[in-house]
Design an enzyme around this catalytic site. Structure first.
Site, PDB file in Angstrom:
ATOM      1  N   CYS A  20       0.830  -1.130   0.261  1.00 50.60           N
ATOM      2  CA  CYS A  20      -0.026   0.048  -0.050  1.00 50.60           C
ATOM      3  C   CYS A  20       0.980   1.009  -0.075  1.00 50.60           C
ATOM      4  O   CYS A  20       1.742   1.352   0.953  1.00 50.60           O
ATOM      5  CB  CYS A  20      -0.964  -0.012   1.346  1.00 50.60           C
ATOM      6  SG  CYS A  20      -1.932   1.386   1.058  1.00 50.60           S
ATOM      7  N   ASN A  79      -0.054  -3.654  -7.477  1.00 52.49           N
ATOM      8  CA  ASN A  79      -0.791  -2.557  -6.877  1.00 52.49           C
ATOM      9  C   ASN A  79      -0.352  -1.432  -7.455  1.00 52.49           C
ATOM     10  O   ASN A  79       0.120  -1.426  -8.686  1.00 52.49           O
ATOM     11  CB  ASN A  79      -0.146  -2.610  -5.352  1.00 52.49           C
ATOM     12  CG  ASN A  79      -1.140  -2.021  -4.239  1.00 52.49           C
ATOM     13  OD1 ASN A  79      -1.681  -1.022  -4.598  1.00 52.49           O
ATOM     14  ND2 ASN A  79      -1.093  -2.512  -3.090  1.00 52.49           N
TER      15      ASN A  79
END
Lengths: 303, 257
Positions: free
Chosen positions: A129, A191
């Site tokens: 993240c 991601n």
């Protein structure tokens, strides 16, 4: 009619399409449009040990053929997830991947351990993240840290463990090999790519967090490249994602080496995107006389 | 909450001020559900993210919704280029609308600039029990004053530069005057500094107040958590709610100003 089913780490998916973590919440909002049982799986919103409030708005910025987000892992915490969200999701006849994150390897392991006695099908460990100050991408950008956090979570769970990788690295294959060695059963990638926009009138970044994660069609070629490289470097399944908005895009990721495909920003453009992507894949396979979706995995013929 | 996605034909388009447009869209199943304060989430052709636009009119008899918006960027510019006969791709009706108070005798509808349009469905509901106080930078931005008249509401127009309207300055001066005369409720939508000032007046005088907020959105339905709004829960603890699902309408005392 082509067979769309795939099997990843012993788990049967009726088709390879999975709304990605963060875009789909816990599914409720999209049930207004279609039955969740149409989906191959659902990757739930990233869940941490304790409740997190997330970042200050603006958290969203549109970019050419894409978007930036900096939500910052807002979530109610693992206990609330297990109590309030998971039981309902498990009734939906689709594979549930619980996406988990934490600030330390211990927190990630603790979250995984709490899921051990639930019926969740898979754990997707987010080591990538870009929107949180601790943990997050810091784990995903160093082989040593990626290995450490994967080892800790591996010890805490017997569930199939998917580690979600960051593209913001020099060599994603090195990270993939490190988490494979540490016991990951599969990897998912990519991601978001770290990005930034500035409002040139106010000279302020559009996002309050200044920087955020880039997703959407703009990143599709990066995803195809990284999936291809990782699929050739590891012996565990790869779940692909990054900018997929059509059945053809999903086929492309699978030919690059993905066993299943997650869908992110496309859900915002069109809430029916995952369902239309499944239909589009089926049409492509039928038109090309391909019997099963699994037959195309990794079948790119490089020059 | 029930909502749907579809492509709905535009039946009317009007330029009502500089860079400001009014569209009427035929969407009977949406019009049947829509409530004052809700919004529609429109996809401009060629863009990846939708644009949230407040509902400015609900006509169940004709099965139409009216929306009014100003060009703010390339997305709204693309929307403004649409014409009658074109289909508008929207998810609607979305969000938590205004609380309607059947007993209220006198309410104020405070709109600032492009925050004025969502006050119209409230004017339709309250009729002559409503006073619409609208604020604009100058005469060039003034919109919808005759619509309030047509619905029976009293319209007070304010301009910051005094170039038009009954009041030179901000909406808060006529609002304080109305509150001193006795007001049951205040509804407000507009730029953050205006909302902050209106909320301050209402909280200070103990006047019931709901505000409609704006934030950059992605999903529009409450899944992605993009459009965060800082609020306080019942215990005064900070929590981020979401403009698309928990709002866009919030009680003034809920918001962390």
């Amino acid at each position: 009619m082509a067979d769309l089913s795939v099997n990843i780490c012993g788990i049967d998916f009726k088709n390879p399409i999975i709304p990605a973590s963060g875009v789909f919440g816990y599914g409720h909002e999209y049930e207004e449009f279609y039955s969740l049982s149409k989906l191959g799986g659902i990757a739930t919103k990233g869940t941490t040990g304790k409740k997190r409030t997330g970042n200050i708005a603006p958290r969203i910025a549109e970019t050419p053929a894409g978007m930036l987000n900096s939500v910052g892992l807002q979530n109610p915490g693992i206990d609330a997830f297990i109590e309030k969200e998971l039981p309902y999701l498990l009734t939906k006849d689709t594979v549930i991947l619980a996406n988990i994150a934490g600030s330390t390897p211990e927190e990630c392991a603790e979250v995984a351990a709490k899921l051990e006695n639930t019926d969740v099908h898979m754990i997707e460990l987010n080591i990538s993240c870009p929107n949180v100050k601790q943990g997050g991408a810091a784990f995903g950008t160093s082989c040593v840290m990626a290995e450490q956090v994967t080892t800790a979570v591996r010890k805490a769970t017997t569930k199939p463990l998917v580690v979600k990788l960051s593209p913001n690295v020099t060599s994603i294959t090195d990270i993939a090999k490190a988490v494979e060695a540490a016991g990951a059963d599969a990897v998912s990638l990519i991601n978001t790519l770290l990005g930034m926009r500035i409002d040139i009138r106010t000279r302020r970044p559009v996002l309050h967090n200044n920087v955020g994660g880039l997703s959407g069609p703009a990143i599709l070629p990066v995803a195809v490249r990284m999936i291809w490289q990782v699929a050739n470097a590891v012996n565990i399944p790869v779940i692909g994602m990054g900018g997929v908005s059509t059945g053809e895009d999903a086929i492309e990721l699978m030919m690059a080496g993905a066993c299943a495909v997650q869908v992110g920003m496309a859900c915002f453009t069109d809430p029916y995107a995952p369902v239309k992507i499944i239909d589009g894949m089926e049409r492509f396979l039928d038109e090309n006389n391909i019997a099963a979706a699994r037959d195309i995995i990794g079948t790119v013929k490089p020059w | 909450m029930k909502y749907m996605q579809g492509s709905y034909p535009i039946v009317e388009k009007q330029a009502i001020a500089a860079d400001t447009f009014s569209f009427t869209v035929r969407c009977p199943e949406v019009a049947a559900l829509a409530k004052p304060g809700q919004f529609v989430h429109i996809l401009p052709k060629g863009y990846g993210l939708r644009r949230p636009i407040s509902i400015a009119g609900i006509d169940r008899a004709t099965g139409t919704l009216r929306i009014v918006f100003a060009i703010r960027g390339k997305g709204t510019e693309a929307l403004a280029q649409m014409n009658p006969g074109d289909d508008m791709d929207m998810i609607a009706p979305l969000g938590h609308g205004f609380t309607l108070l059947p007993e209220a005798q006198h309410v104020a509808l405070v709109g600032g600039g492009i925050g004025v349009p969502p006050m119209l469905p409230l004017a339709k509901y309250y009729g002559e029990r409503a006073t619409a106080i609208s604020g604009f930078r100058s005469f060039k931005q003034i919109i919808l004053q005759e619509d309030f008249d047509a619905l029976g509401a009293q319209a007070i127009c304010c301009t910051e530069d005094g170039s038009a309207g009954a009041v030179k300055g901000f909406v808060t001066a006529p609002l304080e005057q109305l509150i001193s005369e006795g007001l049951d409720a205040v509804y407000a939508c507009g730029p953050m500094p205006m909302l902050r000032a209106v909320a301050e007046v209402c909280l200070r005088t103990g006047t019931w107040c709901e505000v409609s907020l704006e934030e950059r959105m992605a999903c529009g339905v409450g899944a992605c958590l993009g459009c965060a709004c800082r609020t306080k829960d019942a215990n005064g603890e900070e929590q981020f709610l979401h403009v698309c699902k928990n709002g866009p309408v919030f009680k003034a005392e809920e918001v962390q100003w």
